[in-house]
Design a protein around this motif. Structure first.
Motif, PDB file in Angstrom:
ATOM      1  N   LEU A 126     -29.473  63.942  -5.968  1.00  0.00           N
ATOM      2  CA  LEU A 126     -29.332  62.625  -6.615  1.00  0.00           C
ATOM      3  C   LEU A 126     -29.479  62.939  -8.217  1.00  0.00           C
ATOM      4  N   GLU A 139     -29.457  61.998 -11.970  1.00  0.00           N
ATOM      5  CA  GLU A 139     -29.721  60.737 -12.313  1.00  0.00           C
ATOM      6  C   GLU A 139     -29.590  60.749 -14.187  1.00  0.00           C
ATOM      7  N   LEU A 146     -28.453  64.734  -0.060  1.00  0.00           N
ATOM      8  CA  LEU A 146     -27.951  64.421  -1.443  1.00  0.00           C
ATOM      9  C   LEU A 146     -28.875  64.892  -2.471  1.00  0.00           C
ATOM     10  N   ARG A 202     -22.109  61.236   4.573  1.00  0.00           N
ATOM     11  CA  ARG A 202     -23.035  62.306   4.030  1.00  0.00           C
ATOM     12  C   ARG A 202     -24.116  61.815   4.328  1.00  0.00           C
ATOM     13  N   ASP A 203     -24.970  62.715   4.948  1.00  0.00           N
ATOM     14  CA  ASP A 203     -26.713  62.090   5.198  1.00  0.00           C
ATOM     15  C   ASP A 203     -27.290  62.206   3.690  1.00  0.00           C
ATOM     16  N   ILE A 204     -28.048  61.088   3.793  1.00  0.00           N
ATOM     17  CA  ILE A 204     -28.720  60.687   2.445  1.00  0.00           C
ATOM     18  C   ILE A 204     -29.597  61.633   2.132  1.00  0.00           C
ATOM     19  N   GLU A 205     -30.310  62.372   2.844  1.00  0.00           N
ATOM     20  CA  GLU A 205     -31.415  63.277   2.705  1.00  0.00           C
ATOM     21  C   GLU A 205     -30.903  64.637   2.061  1.00  0.00           C
ATOM     22  N   ALA A 257     -23.148  59.225  -8.240  1.00  0.00           N
ATOM     23  CA  ALA A 257     -23.330  57.754  -8.405  1.00  0.00           C
ATOM     24  C   ALA A 257     -24.364  57.186  -8.879  1.00  0.00           C
ATOM     25  N   HIS A 258     -25.394  57.752  -9.022  1.00  0.00           N
ATOM     26  CA  HIS A 258     -26.800  57.226  -9.286  1.00  0.00           C
ATOM     27  C   HIS A 258     -27.305  57.743 -10.741  1.00  0.00           C
ATOM     28  N   GLU A 261     -42.557  67.087  -6.479  1.00  0.00           N
ATOM     29  CA  GLU A 261     -41.557  67.980  -6.903  1.00  0.00           C
ATOM     30  C   GLU A 261     -41.283  67.982  -8.497  1.00  0.00           C
ATOM     31  N   LEU A 275     -38.886  63.739  -7.252  1.00  0.00           N
ATOM     32  CA  LEU A 275     -39.311  63.183  -5.991  1.00  0.00           C
ATOM     33  C   LEU A 275     -40.981  63.343  -5.848  1.00  0.00           C
ATOM     34  N   GLU A 276     -41.796  62.808  -5.030  1.00  0.00           N
ATOM     35  CA  GLU A 276     -43.181  62.928  -4.961  1.00  0.00           C
ATOM     36  C   GLU A 276     -43.531  64.298  -4.705  1.00  0.00           C
ATOM     37  N   TYR A 288     -24.586  64.524  -6.174  1.00  0.00           N
ATOM     38  CA  TYR A 288     -24.183  63.143  -6.205  1.00  0.00           C
ATOM     39  C   TYR A 288     -24.453  62.337  -7.561  1.00  0.00           C
TER      40      TYR A 288
END
Lengths: 484, 383
Positions: B34, B36, B32, B27-30, B89-90, B59, B56-57, B87
């Motif tokens: 995330l 939290e 995902l 999976r391309d990280i960008e 996992a975090h 956003e 994110l900055e 995702y």
């Protein structure tokens, strides 16, 4: 001379019926630098020919030490026949330089090519060679690739005798043997095998001799010919022969019982056997405090892991195992990859290739131009690419750390081998993340474990040594503790 | 031959490793999303899950809400709500609504424990007088609930508020002791001092007490301080006390250690438990005190500190005794010291806890006190 092959060659060409100018001219036909001067011996009517290869001899030495004495009647007082004069020249009492009679045109030609000047008594079919080699050679300078901060500054030159003298000056012991032979069908390059009698393993010495004698090449003009003869390059890209331009490193290896090889025309010394631990140690290690050296050596091992694994681990973690990343780091990576159109795999591959390209370009160009290329390249690939969102800054950092870690390797051949394995590991990580990376690691360890250099395991002492040897390989111990 | 076999085997292993892992699905990280923060609310037989990303900055955090019969199904259903791959996992924080917690936590903790991608270290919160959906959505309307909760975890160390126990710790305590403490939070409206806008914030609000797997009640802030002392979770704490001369003294309590000692009666039953607390503090600010080297004045301050901390501890103990549940782990401490003696009362310990005599001994020491008016000694120290 102990080399059987050389002796055999001598027997093949010797005693073939004398030397005359016709044969010699035929051999050197078309050679513009072949110089022939006719002279009268001792002012008599006996004609001889003074032959030499222009540029290989010292002109003033030819004039002063050969030509002038040969034409001086005083030196031939009491000689009444051509035979008498020939005998006096052969006895060495005419000229000031050592004389050697050559009995065949081939032998004489070989001497001329080694920087001898020949006096050919055409009527007697005899020739005498005088050593008047030119002194034109590069001075001993600082090593270019293996810089020394606190160590010796003398590096090998292209002249074999200069190189052997550099070693002799560091190891003034008669047990240091320098066995020489010539090889190369066209280059007739002199090669010297150096070892310490009683310290080096006789089997290794014998094996090195055999391998050097068996070099089957037209010309021995590059290091790879020697390296490939001393090892089997098809087995591995890892260096099984250590090449160094530093005389102190070469001498230290000889003193430790290794066998060295020097070749005329190559400013490098070659040492066998070699282990991975040895390629990771630098001569500077012994010039610094042992604690500093130990720390630096530990960093080198860390650098070895970083240069091979870092891009691969980055690819594996970012593409497959994002859960391994701390959340804040993951957010930073996501942030840095926003608007970058390429996948992580493409980014890392392209960056690794770009760095190799830059490195190669910088290497081949003259130093000032090379530096410019490196700087412009770094700017383009680094800053500009990041600003243009072509690559993410994290990838630039990862690849840069990996490449810089490679430069921390004291051995350039090892560094080159690791560069190839870096690609292999990155490729494995792209295929299936950490699982494939683990498999690649097993392959690398298996490969390294299977390597031997002249009977010594490449991973020695990590695989076969005691705890103290392993410790000594990882860290430099105080001199008292590291004595053999 | 062996080498050739090995060379063939290695690539085979390389591919077989994929079979073992069961995936080539990088999976391309960008791409995902995330997640939290998770919020969980029970609604009838269904469960409503609110998921929020970090900010994110530039956003705003993304908030996704979905209902299903199970948490897993609700989370999977969120995938259809937006483009990116969700995702989990975090996930760093999990918030549970009060009513949901009163119905039982086992189902939700079970999901987190079994789901490989969610971590045991996820911090667990219970919203007092509210739902998780309101808490997550409300905070995310003006900011980031993830950042707020992460900041709260850090602040606990400095302010000695409720310690944020992780899912793993809560589940472990429920298994071992049959009860657990969970950080309680409260949703409040407050005015932004800069913009003047009203915005929702989450604030720590003591501890939520879980008995079995259900929420039993809450401890207020003072009692929570006492719990921190009794559970050896005390970190940096600042206490303001009167210095007895009309001024106020600010003390920094930076070390605390609590030990438990049981005294058994003739039947081998614990009759009295001594709770011995050692606290070290330093003077942070003085207002009105005349001589910081005067032992009598320092003694007064230490005494005042002891009184404050004793009140907190007593409050905590009273709550524990009232519920008859050993949230603090006094029984475990006695068991560690006298396993055989405690084994006789293990079964009746909750009821015994209500009646057993608890002696609290607090030893406070003011270990740092400087008079900045005095000159430095040659060695750099003050006299």
């Amino acid at each position: 001379m102990f080399f059987g092959k050389a002796d055999a060659r001598k027997k093949d060409t010797g005693g073939s019926g004398g030397v005359n100018m016709d044969d010699l001219r035929r051999i050197f036909d078309g050679c513009g630098d072949f110089s022939v001067t006719e002279a009268a011996v001792g002012g008599s009517g006996q004609r001889v020919y003074l032959c030499y290869i222009d540029g290989l001899v010292r002109a003033e030495a030819v004039d002063r030490d050969v030509f002038a004495p040969l034409t001086d009647p005083v030196r031939f007082r009491g000689c009444f026949t051509d035979g008498d004069r020939l005998g006096r020249v052969l006895s060495g009492s005419v000229c000031c330089t050592p004389a050697a009679e050559k009995s065949s045109p081939e032998e004489l030609a070989a001497a001329l090519l080694q920087g001898f000047c020949a006096v050919v008594f055409d009527a007697q079919s005899a020739a005498v060679a005088f050593e008047v080699k030119t002194d034109d050679k590069r001075a001993v300078t600082e090593p270019a690739a293996e810089k020394a901060v606190k160590g010796a500054k003398d590096a090998f030159t292209e002249t074999l005798r200069t190189n052997t003298s550099l070693v002799r000056r560091k190891l003034r012991d008669a047990r240091l043997k320098t066995a020489e032979t010539g090889t190369g069908r066209l280059s007739h390059t002199k090669i010297s095998v150096l070892y310490f009698q009683g310290v080096a393993d006789p089997g290794t010495v014998e094996q090195v001799r055999r391998r050097v004698e068996s070099i089957d090449a037209d010309a021995v003009l590059s290091a790879s010919v020697i390296e490939e003869a001393l090892s089997d390059p098809r087995r591995t890209v890892f260096p099984l022969v250590m090449s160094t331009e530093r005389a102190d490193r070469f001498s230290m290896s000889i003193a430790q019982g290794r066998v060295g090889v020097l070749a005329d025309g190559l400013p490098l010394g070659f040492v066998v056997p070699v282990t991975l631990a040895q390629t990771l140690s630098a001569p500077e290690d012994r010039a610094q405090h042992f604690a500093v050296s130990a720390a630096v050596r530990a960093i080198r091992y860390l650098a070895l892991l970083l240069t091979v694994l870092l891009p691969a681990v980055y690819v594996a973690v970012v593409m497959f195992h994002q859960e391994m990343l701390p959340t804040k780091l993951m957010l930073s990576i996501i942030e840095s990859k926003r608007n970058v159109p390429f996948s992580t795999a493409a980014e890392v591959t392209a960056m690794l290739a770009a760095v190799e390209l830059l490195q190669e370009a910088g290497l081949r160009l003259p130093e000032p131009v090379g530096q410019t290329v490196s700087i412009i390249g770094a700017l383009i690939v680094g800053q500009s690419a990041v600003e243009a969102k072509v690559v993410s800054p994290v990838v630039v950092i990862v690849v840069a750390i990996s490449v810089v870690s490679g430069y921390a390797m004291p051995n350039q051949d090892l560094s080159a081998a690791l560069r190839l394995w870096r690609f292999f590991f990155a490729l494995a990580a792209m295929i299936n993340g950490m699982f494939a990376l683990a498999c690649a690691g097993v392959i690398l360890i298996y490969h390294l474990s299977s390597l031997e250099s002249y009977g010594v395991p490449y991973l020695s002492p990590f695989t076969d040594g005691g705890a103290r040897e392993k410790l000594r390989a990882l860290f430099r111990l105080p001199e008292k503790g590291s004595r053999r | 031959m062996k080498r050739a076999a090995a060379m063939l085997l290695c690539p085979a292993l390389l591919f077989l490793s994929s079979c073992r892992a069961g995936r080539y699905d990088f999976r391309d990280i960008e791409k995902l999303e995330l997640i939290e923060t998770l919020g969980i609310d029970a609604a009838g037989s269904a469960v409503t899950v609110t998921a929020a990303t970090g900010a994110l900055e530039g956003e705003r955090p993304t908030v996704l809400i979905n209902s299903a019969y199970t948490v897993g199904l609700a989370l999977r259903g969120m995938q259809a709500m937006q483009e990116k791959d969700i995702y989990f996992a975090h996930v760093g924080s999990c918030i549970v609504g009060e009513q949901t917690a009163r119905r039982g936590l086992t189902m939700y903790l079970d999901y987190i424990e079994r789901e490989l991608s969610v971590r045991y270290s996820t911090g667990l919160f219970i919203v007092r007088d509210g739902t998780a959906a309101d808490a997550v959505s409300g905070v995310c309307a003006g900011g980031s609930v993830t950042e707020l909760l992460e900041a709260m975890k850090e602040d606990v160390r400095m302010l000695s508020q409720s310690y944020v126990y992780s899912v793993g710790e809560v589940a472990g305590a429920m298994l071992e002791k049959g009860c657990a403490l969970v950080c309680a939070v409260e949703l409040r409206e407050e005015e932004d001092p800069v913009s003047g806008d009203r915005e929702s914030v989450l604030e720590p609000s003591g501890y939520a007490l879980i008995n079995g797997d259900r929420l039993e009640g809450f401890l207020d802030s003072e009692a929570s301080h006492g719990v921190n002392i009794l559970t050896n979770r005390l970190s940096m704490d600042t206490v303001e006390i009167p210095d007895g001369r009309g001024g106020v003294c600010a003390l920094s309590v930076y070390f605390g250690k609590t030990a438990y000692k049981a005294h058994f009666n003739g039947n081998g039953i614990p009759a009295v438990v001594d709770i011995i607390i050692k606290l070290d503090a330093g003077i942070e600010e003085l207002h009105g005190m005349t001589d910081p080297y005067d032992d009598r004045q320092l003694g007064d301050i230490a005494g005042a500190l002891e009184a404050v901390e004793r009140e907190r501890v007593e409050k905590a103990l009273a709550a524990v005794r009232a519920y008859g549940t050993d949230y603090i782990g006094i029984g475990r401490a006695i068991e560690r010291a006298s396993p055989v003696g405690f084994s006789r009362v293990r079964e009746i310990w909750p009821s015994l806890l209500r009646s057993i005599k608890l002696n609290v001994y607090i030893d406070t020491e003011i270990v740092r006190s400087y008079d900045i008016a005095l000159p430095l000694m040659p060695d750099g120290e003050r006299p």
